[in-house]
Scaffold this motif. Structure first.
Motif, PDB file in Angstrom:
ATOM      1  N   PRO A 253      -8.933  12.894 -25.964  1.00  0.00           N
ATOM      2  CA  PRO A 253      -8.572  12.168 -27.177  1.00  0.00           C
ATOM      3  C   PRO A 253      -8.817  13.022 -28.427  1.00  0.00           C
ATOM      4  O   PRO A 253      -9.712  13.850 -28.445  1.00  0.00           O
ATOM      5  CB  PRO A 253      -9.525  10.972 -27.187  1.00  0.00           C
ATOM      6  CG  PRO A 253     -10.106  10.893 -25.836  1.00  0.00           C
ATOM      7  CD  PRO A 253     -10.049  12.261 -25.258  1.00  0.00           C
TER       8      PRO A 253
ATOM      9  N   GLN B 147       4.353  10.022 -21.207  1.00  0.00           N
ATOM     10  CA  GLN B 147       2.889  10.140 -21.174  1.00  0.00           C
ATOM     11  C   GLN B 147       2.455  11.542 -20.747  1.00  0.00           C
ATOM     12  O   GLN B 147       1.599  12.162 -21.378  1.00  0.00           O
ATOM     13  CB  GLN B 147       2.372   9.107 -20.187  1.00  0.00           C
ATOM     14  CG  GLN B 147       0.931   8.752 -20.354  1.00  0.00           C
ATOM     15  CD  GLN B 147       0.522   7.800 -19.248  1.00  0.00           C
ATOM     16  OE1 GLN B 147      -0.124   8.191 -18.294  1.00  0.00           O
ATOM     17  NE2 GLN B 147       0.928   6.545 -19.357  1.00  0.00           N
ATOM     18  N   TYR B 148       3.089  12.041 -19.677  1.00  0.00           N
ATOM     19  CA  TYR B 148       2.683  13.358 -19.193  1.00  0.00           C
ATOM     20  C   TYR B 148       3.189  14.477 -20.103  1.00  0.00           C
ATOM     21  O   TYR B 148       2.587  15.550 -20.156  1.00  0.00           O
ATOM     22  CB  TYR B 148       3.097  13.551 -17.726  1.00  0.00           C
ATOM     23  CG  TYR B 148       2.082  12.892 -16.821  1.00  0.00           C
ATOM     24  CD1 TYR B 148       0.949  13.586 -16.404  1.00  0.00           C
ATOM     25  CD2 TYR B 148       2.211  11.559 -16.459  1.00  0.00           C
ATOM     26  CE1 TYR B 148      -0.012  12.977 -15.619  1.00  0.00           C
ATOM     27  CE2 TYR B 148       1.249  10.940 -15.680  1.00  0.00           C
ATOM     28  CZ  TYR B 148       0.139  11.647 -15.260  1.00  0.00           C
ATOM     29  OH  TYR B 148      -0.828  11.043 -14.501  1.00  0.00           O
TER      30      TYR B 148
ATOM     31  N   VAL C  68       0.424  14.792 -22.420  1.00  0.00           N
ATOM     32  CA  VAL C  68      -0.694  15.525 -21.805  1.00  0.00           C
ATOM     33  C   VAL C  68      -0.402  17.022 -21.827  1.00  0.00           C
ATOM     34  O   VAL C  68      -1.259  17.843 -22.137  1.00  0.00           O
ATOM     35  CB  VAL C  68      -0.930  15.046 -20.359  1.00  0.00           C
ATOM     36  CG1 VAL C  68      -1.989  15.904 -19.668  1.00  0.00           C
ATOM     37  CG2 VAL C  68      -1.354  13.585 -20.339  1.00  0.00           C
TER      38      VAL C  68
ATOM     39  N   PRO D  45      -9.008  18.671 -19.204  1.00  0.00           N
ATOM     40  CA  PRO D  45      -9.878  19.102 -20.309  1.00  0.00           C
ATOM     41  C   PRO D  45     -11.358  19.134 -19.917  1.00  0.00           C
ATOM     42  O   PRO D  45     -12.135  19.883 -20.503  1.00  0.00           O
ATOM     43  CB  PRO D  45      -9.662  18.038 -21.390  1.00  0.00           C
ATOM     44  CG  PRO D  45      -8.512  17.227 -20.979  1.00  0.00           C
ATOM     45  CD  PRO D  45      -8.221  17.480 -19.541  1.00  0.00           C
TER      46      PRO D  45
ATOM     47  N   GLY E  54     -10.799   0.444 -21.004  1.00  0.00           N
ATOM     48  CA  GLY E  54      -9.463   0.303 -20.433  1.00  0.00           C
ATOM     49  C   GLY E  54      -8.753  -0.951 -20.909  1.00  0.00           C
ATOM     50  O   GLY E  54      -7.538  -1.053 -20.838  1.00  0.00           O
TER      51      GLY E  54
ATOM     52  N   GLU F 275      -2.656  -0.376 -22.709  1.00  0.00           N
ATOM     53  CA  GLU F 275      -3.245  -1.707 -22.684  1.00  0.00           C
ATOM     54  C   GLU F 275      -2.445  -2.657 -23.571  1.00  0.00           C
ATOM     55  O   GLU F 275      -2.198  -3.805 -23.210  1.00  0.00           O
ATOM     56  CB  GLU F 275      -4.708  -1.622 -23.130  1.00  0.00           C
ATOM     57  CG  GLU F 275      -5.380  -2.928 -23.440  1.00  0.00           C
ATOM     58  CD  GLU F 275      -5.461  -3.866 -22.262  1.00  0.00           C
ATOM     59  OE1 GLU F 275      -5.172  -3.421 -21.138  1.00  0.00           O
ATOM     60  OE2 GLU F 275      -5.793  -5.042 -22.477  1.00  0.00           O
TER      61      GLU F 275
ATOM     62  N   ALA G 140      -4.738   9.332 -27.990  1.00  0.00           N
ATOM     63  CA  ALA G 140      -4.945   9.711 -26.589  1.00  0.00           C
ATOM     64  C   ALA G 140      -3.687   9.310 -25.824  1.00  0.00           C
ATOM     65  O   ALA G 140      -3.033   8.344 -26.190  1.00  0.00           O
ATOM     66  CB  ALA G 140      -6.172   9.017 -26.019  1.00  0.00           C
ATOM     67  N   PRO G 141      -3.347  10.069 -24.763  1.00  0.00           N
ATOM     68  CA  PRO G 141      -2.055   9.838 -24.101  1.00  0.00           C
ATOM     69  C   PRO G 141      -1.878   8.428 -23.523  1.00  0.00           C
ATOM     70  O   PRO G 141      -0.758   7.984 -23.353  1.00  0.00           O
ATOM     71  CB  PRO G 141      -2.037  10.874 -22.977  1.00  0.00           C
ATOM     72  CG  PRO G 141      -3.044  11.883 -23.350  1.00  0.00           C
ATOM     73  CD  PRO G 141      -4.069  11.200 -24.185  1.00  0.00           C
ATOM     74  N   THR G 142      -2.970   7.742 -23.214  1.00  0.00           N
ATOM     75  CA  THR G 142      -2.812   6.417 -22.590  1.00  0.00           C
ATOM     76  C   THR G 142      -3.172   5.282 -23.531  1.00  0.00           C
ATOM     77  O   THR G 142      -3.296   4.140 -23.107  1.00  0.00           O
ATOM     78  CB  THR G 142      -3.715   6.296 -21.353  1.00  0.00           C
ATOM     79  OG1 THR G 142      -5.041   6.605 -21.753  1.00  0.00           O
ATOM     80  CG2 THR G 142      -3.281   7.222 -20.236  1.00  0.00           C
ATOM     81  N   ILE G 143      -3.325   5.601 -24.813  1.00  0.00           N
ATOM     82  CA  ILE G 143      -3.901   4.584 -25.709  1.00  0.00           C
ATOM     83  C   ILE G 143      -2.990   3.365 -25.886  1.00  0.00           C
ATOM     84  O   ILE G 143      -3.457   2.262 -26.136  1.00  0.00           O
ATOM     85  CB  ILE G 143      -4.281   5.233 -27.058  1.00  0.00           C
ATOM     86  CG1 ILE G 143      -5.302   4.363 -27.781  1.00  0.00           C
ATOM     87  CG2 ILE G 143      -3.068   5.497 -27.938  1.00  0.00           C
ATOM     88  CD1 ILE G 143      -6.339   5.140 -28.508  1.00  0.00           C
TER      89      ILE G 143
ATOM     90  N   ALA H 119      -5.281  16.050 -22.421  1.00  0.00           N
ATOM     91  CA  ALA H 119      -5.635  14.657 -22.180  1.00  0.00           C
ATOM     92  C   ALA H 119      -6.819  14.203 -23.021  1.00  0.00           C
ATOM     93  O   ALA H 119      -7.119  13.026 -23.104  1.00  0.00           O
ATOM     94  CB  ALA H 119      -5.941  14.455 -20.700  1.00  0.00           C
TER      95      ALA H 119
END
Lengths: 294, 393
Positions: A115, A104-105, A108, B43, B208, A219, A213-216, A113
């Protein structure tokens, strides 16, 4: 009536994405008792590859994403998980978190970060309209992909030599090795399959949301994990139905709760999850490996 | 025990002595940037920081501030609120007279609290929460943002008065506090203008948790009398706009500053009928020529346009502080604060800015409305809210 019918379609729609995500998590858990949180980054990296290949003929871009994610899954298995294969499940879990954060990082670091928009398969995002009911093509594609991949994997596990070896390893890893099954090969193939699944999720997810996006993927991995648990850990069909169930419950609550309670929808979803686990601690479907043998 | 005491003394001597030795020359004054240079918030701090450095260049080119050259020091909060305090301690230790902190209450407050404790001015570039001020942090904390409640009211008035819309659907993203405040204030003001029946329905998602907003789309579709959709989306907003438009919902949509910029537009190619309230147009067509000049200078210095107009807030942080220093004829925090608190419609780059001893955020400031048509932004004018509800801390 239309609202009800449309809500039913929505429920299947959200459920189908979750089901496909759960399949990847469930597969690795079934075979090596590994809850791989890095599965979410496999999906995310797949989406970034698609973003980078904007403008390239789509089948080629998709193939590229699949290849990169499968190779990544194999590399992760070789470097991170193989050295600790005999460690207890908690160590494996923590390692998967570490891999997840590392990937993940790295994203980034490379892409930032913020999107990034992308537009693949724009026609897939549009719905068929039948009367006043919308049936998004992407949902048909997602449900289709889930069904095809589930059947293909089920056949693979039952009919091919390596599939049978995988099932044997899932039941009793040590005994399987004593009987001459090559553990490295079995586990590498399982990781490659989870990579393939992640890439398919990435393609369908990118077509739906149009954002990298890095966290997409996070979930999806979380829901996939919950789905695997309520579906019955170790059962592929259970993982798929678990995912479907979480999606259906989520959509029904979103549609039926009064506005002031909708903000707390997740709490209600997880009450249902807890209720399922209280009533059926082994999950809705019990995996072969979970059964007690005398 | 004695040993510990000695250790503490040595450490604290080192801490306090070092900065004095390193800096504080008579002909310079230091501005500190304890902001996110890496990680998830980076960013959002990047543009304001670059713009602030541009403002510092401009002041230095004109002979500096009270005859002193402004120098900047940076420390990375690594997008971690816990590291914010360390970063602030670092830049203050290097002699910073004033600090500019992260564009968000949660991420900016830890650094601002350290500055407050050392009696130094702390400006957030664009934290839109009114708590970023005397009530939430202390009398040295200011934010250059236009409060989210003002943006919501402005969008409601714009929809009702300028576009003639009477029926609105409100779609809220519950992940970010800013969105909730934006949507609530829109709803409140629009209901005042159009009556309670003006709000046709409301729904929410959480960025989220919700990857798909199919049920929310079904709810929008279940109404056939919607004139406009108030969309309080943020970071991944583009993904939800894509889903809404793909479902054939072509009604006009309104959004706040969080949807500024064109970085997300690739998700919805040829987007039309979309309105954004922002600090200024970064597309070179702002009604205010100063903003266009800023955008040109930014591009000259950094080789690219600012990603969003939030960068303008960073520029104005330096503008505001420098103006207050000039009026106070001193860098002394108490004197500068007294001048800042007297600001009344000061013409800064972000717009007319006022502060008072109690209120360290702006509500009455005009914003530029942008319209997106066929995937292209166009500034359609500068608007401000006639009536904004009172700030609740």
């Amino acid at each position: 009536m239309n609202f009800a019918l449309q809500t039913a379609i929505d429920a299947l729609s959200v459920g189908s994405i979750y089901a496909l995500s759960a399949l990847g998590i469930g597969l690795l858990f079934g075979i090596m008792r590994l809850i791989n949180f890095a599965q979410s980054e496999f999906v995310t990296i797949g989406i970034y590859i698609l973003m980078l290949s904007a403008g390239i003929w789509f089948p080629l871009a998709a193939l590229g994403a699949i290849c990169v994610v499968v190779v990544l899954a194999l590399v992760v298995e070789r470097l991170a998980f193989r050295p600790i294969r005999t460690a207890d499940p908690a160590t494996l879990l923590v390692t998967s978190f570490a891999v997840s954060y590392l990937l993940q990082y790295s994203l980034v670091l490379i892409f930032g970060a913020r999107p990034i928009g992308l537009d693949i398969l724009p026609d897939l995002a549009r719905p068929f309209v039948i009367g006043s009911v919308r049936v998004p093509r992407i949902d048909i594609a997602t449900i289709g992909a889930t069904a095809v991949l589930l059947s293909a994997f089920a056949l693979f596990l039952r009919k091919t030599r390596i599939g049978i070896e995988m099932r044997a390893a899932a039941v009793d890893f040590r005994m399987a090795r004593l009987l001459g099954i090559r553990a490295n090969r079995v586990i590498a193939v399982a990781f490659a399959m989870s990579g393939l699944l992640a890439a398919v999720v990435a393609i369908l997810f990118a077509a739906r949301t149009g954002v990298a996006a890095p966290t997409i993927g996070l979930e999806l991995a979380l829901v996939g994990f919950v789905a695997t648990v309520i579906g019955g850990m170790g059962s592929l069909v259970g993982a798929v139905f678990g995912g479907l169930a979480v999606g259906v419950v989520t959509v029904l609550l979103q549609a039926l709760l009064p506005p002031e309670l909708r903000a707390y929808r997740e709490a209600f979803v997880y009450i249902v999850v807890i209720a399922v686990l209280v009533l059926r601690p082994q999950g809705l479907f019990r995996g072969a490996a979970a059964r007690e043998r005398v | 025990m004695m040993k510990d005491l000695y250790k503490t003394m040595i450490v604290s001597t080192a801490l306090f002595a070092a900065p004095g030795m390193a800096h504080a020359t008579d002909d310079t004054v230091t501005v500190g940037f304890p902001v996110a240079l890496s990680g998830f918030v980076a960013p959002y701090d990047d543009g304001p920081r670059k713009a602030a450095l541009l403002a510092i260049d401009n002041i230095n080119a004109e002979g500096g501030l009270l005859g002193k050259k402004i120098v900047s020091v940076e420390a990375d909060t690594k997008s971690d609120p816990g590291e914010g305090a360390n970063a602030a301690t670092d830049v203050l230790g290097k002699g910073a007279t004033m600090v500019m902190v992260t564009c968000d209450f949660d991420f900016g407050a830890p650094a601002a609290l350290v500055a407050q404790a050392q009696n130094k001015i702390a400006f957030s570039s664009c934290a839109a929460d009114p708590k970023f001020g005397a009530q939430g942090i202390g009398n040295n904390a200011y934010t250059m943002a236009t409060a989210s409640i003002a943006q919501g009211a402005l969008l409601a008035e714009f929809a009702y008065n300028e576009l003639g819309f009477r029926k609105a659907f409100v779609l809220n993203d519950l992940q970010v506090e800013y969105n909730k405040s934006l949507c609530n204030s829109f709803q409140e003001r629009f209901a005042e203008l159009a009556g309670a029946e003006g709000i046709v329905d409301v729904d929410a998602y959480n960025a989220g948790n919700d990857t798909s907003i199919a049920p929310q789309i079904t709810r929008i579709k279940s109404h056939d009398d919607i004139d406009v959709i108030m969309f309080c989306g943020a970071i991944n907003g583009g993904s939800y706009v894509r889903q809404i438009r793909a479902a054939g919902i072509d009604e006009p949509m309104l959004a706040g500053e969080s949807m500024d910029g064109s970085y997300w537009l690739e998700a919805v190619p040829d987007l039309s009928n979309f309105y954004v309230a922002t600090y200024g147009s970064i597309f070179g067509d702002d009604p205010d020529p100063e903003v266009n000049a800023f955008v040109t200078k930014f591009k000259e210095k950094y080789g690219e346009l600012p990603v969003t107009a939030h960068s303008m807030t960073g520029y104005s942080v330096i503008e505001a502080w420098a103006e207050a220093v000039k009026r106070a004829n001193s860098f002394d925090t108490d004197a500068v604060r007294a001048e800042l608190d007297k600001f009344s419609d000061e013409p800064l780059l972000v717009g007319e800015t006022s502060f008072s001893p109690d209120i360290h955020i702006n509500t009455g400031r005009p914003m530029t409305m942008l319209e997106i048509e066929n995937g292209k932004h166009k500034a359609i004018g500068s608007f401000s809210a006639e009536k904004v509800s009172d700030i609740k801390f």
